[in-house]
Design a protein around this motif. Structure first.
Motif, PDB file in Angstrom:
ATOM      1  N   VAL B 383       0.804  -1.229   0.000  1.00  0.00           N
ATOM      2  CA  VAL B 383       0.000   0.000   0.000  1.00  0.00           C
ATOM      3  C   VAL B 383       0.836   1.277   0.000  1.00  0.00           C
ATOM      4  N   CYS B 384       2.152   1.153   0.092  1.00  0.00           N
ATOM      5  CA  CYS B 384       2.968   2.370   0.143  1.00  0.00           C
ATOM      6  C   CYS B 384       2.920   3.096  -1.202  1.00  0.00           C
ATOM      7  N   PRO B 385       2.412   4.313  -1.222  1.00  0.00           N
ATOM      8  CA  PRO B 385       2.295   5.030  -2.500  1.00  0.00           C
ATOM      9  C   PRO B 385       3.653   5.442  -3.066  1.00  0.00           C
ATOM     10  N   ILE B 386       4.684   5.388  -2.236  1.00  0.00           N
ATOM     11  CA  ILE B 386       6.015   5.782  -2.693  1.00  0.00           C
ATOM     12  C   ILE B 386       6.803   4.550  -3.124  1.00  0.00           C
ATOM     13  N   ASN B 387       6.190   3.370  -2.938  1.00  0.00           N
ATOM     14  CA  ASN B 387       6.851   2.124  -3.303  1.00  0.00           C
ATOM     15  C   ASN B 387       8.082   1.848  -2.448  1.00  0.00           C
ATOM     16  N   LEU B 388       8.007   2.237  -1.206  1.00  0.00           N
ATOM     17  CA  LEU B 388       9.095   1.908  -0.281  1.00  0.00           C
ATOM     18  C   LEU B 388       8.832   0.528   0.302  1.00  0.00           C
ATOM     19  N   LEU B 389       9.765   0.061   1.126  1.00  0.00           N
ATOM     20  CA  LEU B 389       9.574  -1.204   1.837  1.00  0.00           C
ATOM     21  C   LEU B 389       9.475  -0.887   3.333  1.00  0.00           C
ATOM     22  N   PRO B 390       8.296  -0.523   3.785  1.00  0.00           N
ATOM     23  CA  PRO B 390       8.167  -0.103   5.188  1.00  0.00           C
ATOM     24  C   PRO B 390       8.659  -1.157   6.172  1.00  0.00           C
ATOM     25  N   GLN B 391       8.524  -2.421   5.819  1.00  0.00           N
ATOM     26  CA  GLN B 391       8.980  -3.455   6.754  1.00  0.00           C
ATOM     27  C   GLN B 391      10.484  -3.376   6.973  1.00  0.00           C
ATOM     28  N   GLN B 392      11.211  -3.041   5.897  1.00  0.00           N
ATOM     29  CA  GLN B 392      12.657  -2.906   6.040  1.00  0.00           C
ATOM     30  C   GLN B 392      13.005  -1.622   6.793  1.00  0.00           C
ATOM     31  N   LEU B 393      12.275  -0.568   6.472  1.00  0.00           N
ATOM     32  CA  LEU B 393      12.502   0.700   7.177  1.00  0.00           C
ATOM     33  C   LEU B 393      12.272   0.491   8.666  1.00  0.00           C
ATOM     34  N   TYR B 394      11.217  -0.250   8.970  1.00  0.00           N
ATOM     35  CA  TYR B 394      10.898  -0.511  10.373  1.00  0.00           C
ATOM     36  C   TYR B 394      12.013  -1.313  11.024  1.00  0.00           C
ATOM     37  N   ASP B 412      12.277   9.528   1.607  1.00  0.00           N
ATOM     38  CA  ASP B 412      11.227   9.668   0.600  1.00  0.00           C
ATOM     39  C   ASP B 412       9.854   9.427   1.199  1.00  0.00           C
ATOM     40  N   CYS B 413       9.828   8.895   2.408  1.00  0.00           N
ATOM     41  CA  CYS B 413       8.551   8.583   3.059  1.00  0.00           C
ATOM     42  C   CYS B 413       7.794   9.871   3.336  1.00  0.00           C
ATOM     43  N   ILE B 414       6.512   9.898   2.935  1.00  0.00           N
ATOM     44  CA  ILE B 414       5.716  11.107   3.111  1.00  0.00           C
ATOM     45  C   ILE B 414       4.855  11.033   4.374  1.00  0.00           C
ATOM     46  N   GLU B 415       5.052  10.000   5.143  1.00  0.00           N
ATOM     47  CA  GLU B 415       4.324   9.812   6.407  1.00  0.00           C
ATOM     48  C   GLU B 415       2.815   9.805   6.195  1.00  0.00           C
ATOM     49  N   CYS B 416       2.401   9.204   5.085  1.00  0.00           N
ATOM     50  CA  CYS B 416       0.970   9.174   4.783  1.00  0.00           C
ATOM     51  C   CYS B 416       0.229   8.221   5.707  1.00  0.00           C
ATOM     52  N   GLY B 417       0.926   7.246   6.247  1.00  0.00           N
ATOM     53  CA  GLY B 417       0.288   6.355   7.212  1.00  0.00           C
ATOM     54  C   GLY B 417      -0.404   5.142   6.615  1.00  0.00           C
ATOM     55  N   CYS B 418      -0.319   4.952   5.293  1.00  0.00           N
ATOM     56  CA  CYS B 418      -0.986   3.796   4.687  1.00  0.00           C
ATOM     57  C   CYS B 418      -0.456   2.485   5.266  1.00  0.00           C
ATOM     58  N   CYS B 419       0.860   2.414   5.406  1.00  0.00           N
ATOM     59  CA  CYS B 419       1.479   1.178   5.883  1.00  0.00           C
ATOM     60  C   CYS B 419       0.984   0.867   7.285  1.00  0.00           C
ATOM     61  N   ASP B 420       0.971   1.894   8.095  1.00  0.00           N
ATOM     62  CA  ASP B 420       0.534   1.797   9.472  1.00  0.00           C
ATOM     63  C   ASP B 420      -0.918   1.299   9.533  1.00  0.00           C
ATOM     64  N   LEU B 429       4.177   2.109  12.661  1.00  0.00           N
ATOM     65  CA  LEU B 429       5.314   2.264  11.746  1.00  0.00           C
ATOM     66  C   LEU B 429       5.726   3.718  11.571  1.00  0.00           C
ATOM     67  N   VAL B 430       4.751   4.599  11.343  1.00  0.00           N
ATOM     68  CA  VAL B 430       5.087   5.994  11.047  1.00  0.00           C
ATOM     69  C   VAL B 430       5.854   6.623  12.210  1.00  0.00           C
ATOM     70  N   GLN B 431       5.461   6.229  13.412  1.00  0.00           N
ATOM     71  CA  GLN B 431       6.165   6.741  14.586  1.00  0.00           C
ATOM     72  C   GLN B 431       7.651   6.366  14.537  1.00  0.00           C
ATOM     73  N   TYR B 432       7.905   5.123  14.136  1.00  0.00           N
ATOM     74  CA  TYR B 432       9.296   4.687  14.007  1.00  0.00           C
ATOM     75  C   TYR B 432      10.027   5.508  12.946  1.00  0.00           C
ATOM     76  N   PHE B 433       9.317   5.801  11.840  1.00  0.00           N
ATOM     77  CA  PHE B 433       9.988   6.528  10.753  1.00  0.00           C
ATOM     78  C   PHE B 433      10.296   7.962  11.188  1.00  0.00           C
ATOM     79  N   ARG B 434       9.337   8.560  11.911  1.00  0.00           N
ATOM     80  CA  ARG B 434       9.589   9.919  12.396  1.00  0.00           C
ATOM     81  C   ARG B 434      10.782   9.919  13.334  1.00  0.00           C
TER      82      ARG B 434
HETATM   83  S1  SF4 Z   1       4.103   6.361   5.706  1.00  0.00           S
HETATM   84 FE1  SF4 Z   1       4.362   4.241   5.062  1.00  0.00          FE
HETATM   85  S2  SF4 Z   1       3.107   4.053   3.269  1.00  0.00           S
HETATM   86 FE2  SF4 Z   1       3.376   6.251   3.590  1.00  0.00          FE
HETATM   87  S3  SF4 Z   1       5.176   6.780   2.394  1.00  0.00           S
HETATM   88 FE3  SF4 Z   1       5.913   6.297   4.420  1.00  0.00          FE
HETATM   89  S4  SF4 Z   1       6.473   4.151   4.288  1.00  0.00           S
HETATM   90 FE4  SF4 Z   1       5.150   4.557   2.543  1.00  0.00          FE
END
Ligand code: SF4
Ligand code: SF4
Lengths: 346, 524
Positions: B383-394, B412-420, B429-434
């Motif tokens: 579901v990541c619109p940026i085509n990232l691998l959130p599982q790896q980022l996590y 490149d993550c826009i923190e859209c929250g889809c993955c979460d 997940l987004v919390q971890y990315f922030r």
């Molecule tokens: S928040 Fe998740 S789904 Fe959205 S861009 Fe970042 S990694 Fe991708």
């Protein structure tokens, strides 16, 4: 006003891990049903023992690691591992065989690596390989389908065979056990028989592959397709694995159909379907990018064929999966998808 | 004409919850007694106050000016008196305080007299239009609050092929753009035409999610009425289609690289609300002093309110009929990307598009339960619109392996929250990315500072050495000079030295003549 201030996102789909695992278990149901139809109640006894053992070991391991029991036991991951092991081992296997396999799967392959999500190797396959290497005879002798042996295995009979070694009517299962079709074919081929001769008149072979086996494999296929439809698993691994297995088997079969079994035989024998849809797809130990998944599946397909045809064991799914597990992190790293706006430019 | 639409990978379908706030027409929020206006209601440098405590101000009067190019002035939303310039909590995830101008309203709502409505924007050059918009304090009303005149400035190749108005509004619950499009379509289209003029854009397109048929119909009506050439395109309802780069991809097929601006690909996107603000600034001479804000969730009168900036959330919520006792949380923005307020004593600003109020009963947000381990199922990557691998980022964020995490394009993550949203293990997940992003920024900051310190040290060292060398050189030069001087005066010196030598010799003789004296004295 006391306000709650969690960070975004504030909503969730409600999907849950336990639900995912339960779906996989449901998808196994058709195959388990056919298993009972063809091989009797042994599989059910297997499943019960394995699940009981798995939950016990899981609980002990969680307690020792000071992790909360409830949420972890309730995630159904240990149950799934147990059911997969039960399906991989012979239906009337002695109880301790199951318990040893489950012990290695849950305690060694899973918890010693840090628990669910941290294990590099498929726990069920580690458990299976440990007992396969330690007790080759117990693991490779299977009952033939009831229709062939003429012996119908009741629940009580199966329970008695598993616990005491003899069926309820006093018959020793060993007396009616045989090698699996895959195993039989292999031994015969090494003795320089040709395939048409081996299959001819041997009731353990059915229309397409091993009798009974072919239908159970088709049932795994059906369950697997349902999982793909439900988006529990991705199509990449099973399709890549089965396609590569079929392709390589097809090439050899075209070269010499008397010495190499047909692609269909390979697809519907042994653990091909179970492996493709339920074991290789274990997300924790598989590759996690789409391209990685395809390579991962292809690798397993090829390895299965090599081990089945030239290896020391009749079935190669377990070894193939474990070998590819080792490659998964590397595959992931080199198969990252193209990030939005990067690379190719439109 | 049927336009070919494109698709971005990923995204999720979310429950919309939009009906409840669109039942009523736009409500005018009652003017409160106090307005607290943060100097920063936009992206960029905070503005500089140009009023003092005690000054009377009129509605529309500029009270703080833009402090730099990327900045926006602030205007008085109504008439009154400046009673304080000080630090107040502002709507920001950090909950920090920032400088604000506090106005006590006088209830007259009297306009200042230097409004300069522009008749036909075509009588003015794009530069003049941009200046007007800039001075009117118009910023992007879609959420980010980037000063709008900057996005009306041409890029290097001076061509804008497509000017897109974003009416997608993909976050659940929010309907402020929807209602604006339904009720004031003419303002939006007129504003769009002004933007088109400023950008000399070739095409204008409005993208609307297909769950807003009334809005699309209203805009089409306005386009017909004004007889202008604008395409209204319904795009599939899917989160985060309202993201600027996602919408560009859908409408044009172009992918804007991370960190790049759409203008580099000859596309510009503005929010529909911004277009209406531009219209008001140019055609009515009204600076940006109010906006439409959705107030929805667990309250009596969910609706879209036209609010003066600086009104406190508490005031607005009271007007919307919130039972304070049952409130569980208040989200500023949408449920996917908005942040929760830690107090209702917070002013609403140019970027406040929504207040979502929840209580445990009527608007229960599906709260995450205790997180399980990541099983690498890949749902997040799907579901990541940026085509990232959130599982790896996590995985790498968790392990604090910040090099690896950047290898996987964390930034490149826009923190859209889809993955979460989809993660079955319910990992935040987004919390971890922030967390990873902030840690890396911090580390970089520290590194920079350390490098700066090192550089300073080296500089100092160099300076000291140089100074030493210079000193030495100076000494040498001096010595040489002295030596030169010496030789000049050598005769004189010689004479003195001779004299001194003579004196010395005499002294010595005298000393030699009397040594026995003390000795004999000692012996006796
Ligand atoms: S928040 Fe998740 S789904 Fe959205 S861009 Fe970042 S990694 Fe991708
Ligand atoms: S969705 Fe959650 S559990 Fe699945 S891979 Fe992503 S982070 Fe892991």
């Amino acid at each position: 006003m006391q306000l709650n201030t969690p960070s975004s996102p504030h909503i969730h789909s409600g999907d849950q891990l336990s639900q995912l695992m339960q779906r996989v278990l449901w998808a196994l149901l058709p195959a388990i049903t056919l298993y009972v139809v063809f091989f009797g109640w042994g599989i059910i006894v297997n499943i019960l023992i394995a699940v009981l053992a798995a939950l016990t070991f899981e609980a002990i391991a969680l307690r020792l690691r000071k992790r909360p029991l409830g949420s972890n036991l309730g995630d159904f991951s240990a149950v799934l591992t147990a059911v997969l092991l039960a399906l991989a081992l012979p239906p009337l296997a002695p109880w301790w065989l199951l318990v040893v396999a489950v012990f290695f799967a849950i305690v060694f392959a899973k918890h010693l690596y840090g628990g669910l999500g941290f294990n590099p190797f498929n726990p069920a396959m580690i458990g299976y390989v440990v007992v396969l290497i330690s007790f080759p005879r117990e693991v490779t002798t299977w009952l033939p389908p009831e229709a062939i042996s003429g012996e119908s295995i009741s629940f009580v009979g199966a329970l008695s065979a598993t616990l005491t070694g003899t069926l309820a009517n006093g018959i020793n299962p060993d007396a009616i056990s045989m090698a699996t079709p895959l195993d039989h074919l292999k031994t015969q081929l090494t003795q320089n028989h040709v395939i048409s001769e081996i299959i001819h008149d041997n009731t353990i072979f059915g229309q397409l592959a091993g009798s009974g086996w072919e239908w159970i494999n088709l049932a795994f296929l059906v369950g697997g397709c349902w999982l793909i439809y439900k988006k529990v698993i991705h199509w990449h691994i099973p399709v890549a694995m089965l396609a590569s297995l079929a392709l390589i088997a097809g090439v050899f079969w075209l070269i010499d159909s008397e010495r190499y079994a047909s692609p269909l035989f390979h697809l519907l024998s042994g653990g091909a379907m179970l492996g493709a849809f339920f074991i290789a797809t274990d997300p924790v130990t598989a590759s996690t990018t789409n391209r990685g998944r395809i390579l991962f599946g292809i690798g397993i397909g090829i390895l299965v064929y090599i081990i089945r045809s030239w290896g020391g064991y009749p079935e190669g799914v377990a070894f193939a999966v474990l070998l590819m597990n080792m490659l998964a992190p590397t595959l992931d790293y080199y198969t990252q998808p193209r990030v939005f706006g990067r690379g190719r430019n439109s | 004409m049927i336009r070919q639409l494109f698709q971005y990978k990923g995204g999720v379908k979310l429950p919309e919850h939009k009906q409840q706030s669109t039942r009523l027409p736009i409500q005018k929020a009652a003017l409160p007694q106090r307005l607290t206006l943060p100097l920063q209601q936009h992206i960029g440098t905070p503005s500089t106050p140009i009023v003092e405590v005690g000054d009377s101000v009129l509605k529309g009067q500029m009270i703080a000016k833009a402090a730099s190019l990327i900045s926006a002035p602030v205007h008085a939303p109504t008439s009154g008196r400046v009673i304080e310039i000080g630090e107040y909590a502002i709507p920001h995830p950090s909950g920090l305080k920032a400088p604000c101008i506090v106005i006590e309203t006088d209830g007259n709502d009297a306009w200042c007299d230097h409004r300069k409505p522009v008749g036909d924007c075509h009588d003015y050059s794009p530069d003049q239009i941009r200046d007007y918009i800039r001075n009117a304090g118009v910023v992007g009303l879609g959420g980010a609050g980037f000063p709008s005149f900057l996005k009306l400035t041409l890029g290097n190749d001076r061509v804008v092929e497509t000017l897109i108005l974003n009416g997608a509004e993909c976050e659940p619950y929010i309907t402020c753009d929807d209602i604006l499009m339904r009720e004031r379509p003419l303002e939006i289209i007129k504003g769009l035409m002004i933007m088109k003029h400023a950008l000399v854009a070739k095409n204008c397109v409005i993208g609307i999610e297909d769950n807003k048929p009334e809005a699309a119909a209203a805009l089409r009506g306005a386009i017909k009425e004004l007889a202008v050439e604008v395409e209204v395109i319904e795009v599939p309802t899917r989160y985060p289609t309202g993201g600027e780069k996602q919408l560009i991809k859908i409408l044009t097929g172009k992918e804007i690289p991370p960190k790049a601006l759409p203008i580099e690909k000859r596309v510009v996107v503005h929010n529909v609300g911004t277009a209406a603000a531009v219209y008001r600034a140019i055609c009515l001479g009204e600076p940006l002093i109010s906006r439409i804000t959705t107030v929805t969730g667990a309250l009596k009168k969910p609706a879209n309110y036209e609010i003066p900036f600086g009104i406190s959330a508490a005031e607005l919520l009271a007007q919307a009929g919130v039972e304070e006792s049952s409130v569980e949380r208040i989200i500023h923005g949408g449920p996917m990307m908005g942040f929760s307020l830690n107090s209702v004593e917070i002013p609403l600003i140019k970027t406040s598009n929504c207040l979502l109020v929840t209580d445990k009963k009527t608007v229960p947000l599906l709260d995450k339960q205790q997180a399980h381990a990541c099983i690498r199922c890949g749902s997040c990557a799907d579901v990541c619109p940026i085509n990232l691998l959130p599982q790896q980022l996590y995985w790498h964020s968790r392990a604090k392996d910040f090099d690896k995490v950047q290898d996987y394009n964390l930034f490149d993550c826009i923190e859209c929250g889809c993955c979460d949203y989809v993660c079955p293990s319910q990992i935040p997940l987004v919390q971890y990315f922030r967390f990873a992003k902030t840690s890396i920024w911090q580390a970089e900051q520290e590194k920079k500072q350390a490098e700066l310190a090192k550089e300073r040290h080296q500089f100092r060292q160099l300076r000291i050495e140089r100074e030493k060398a210079e000193k030495k050189a100076r000494h040498k030069a001096k010595a040489a000079k002295v030596a030169a001087n010496n030789s000049e005066n050598s005769d004189k010196k010689q004479a003195i030295e001779d004299a001194m030598a003579r004196v010395k010799a005499k002294k010595q003789q005298a000393a030699e003549a009397s040594p026995e004296k003390p000795e004999s004295g000692g012996n006796t």
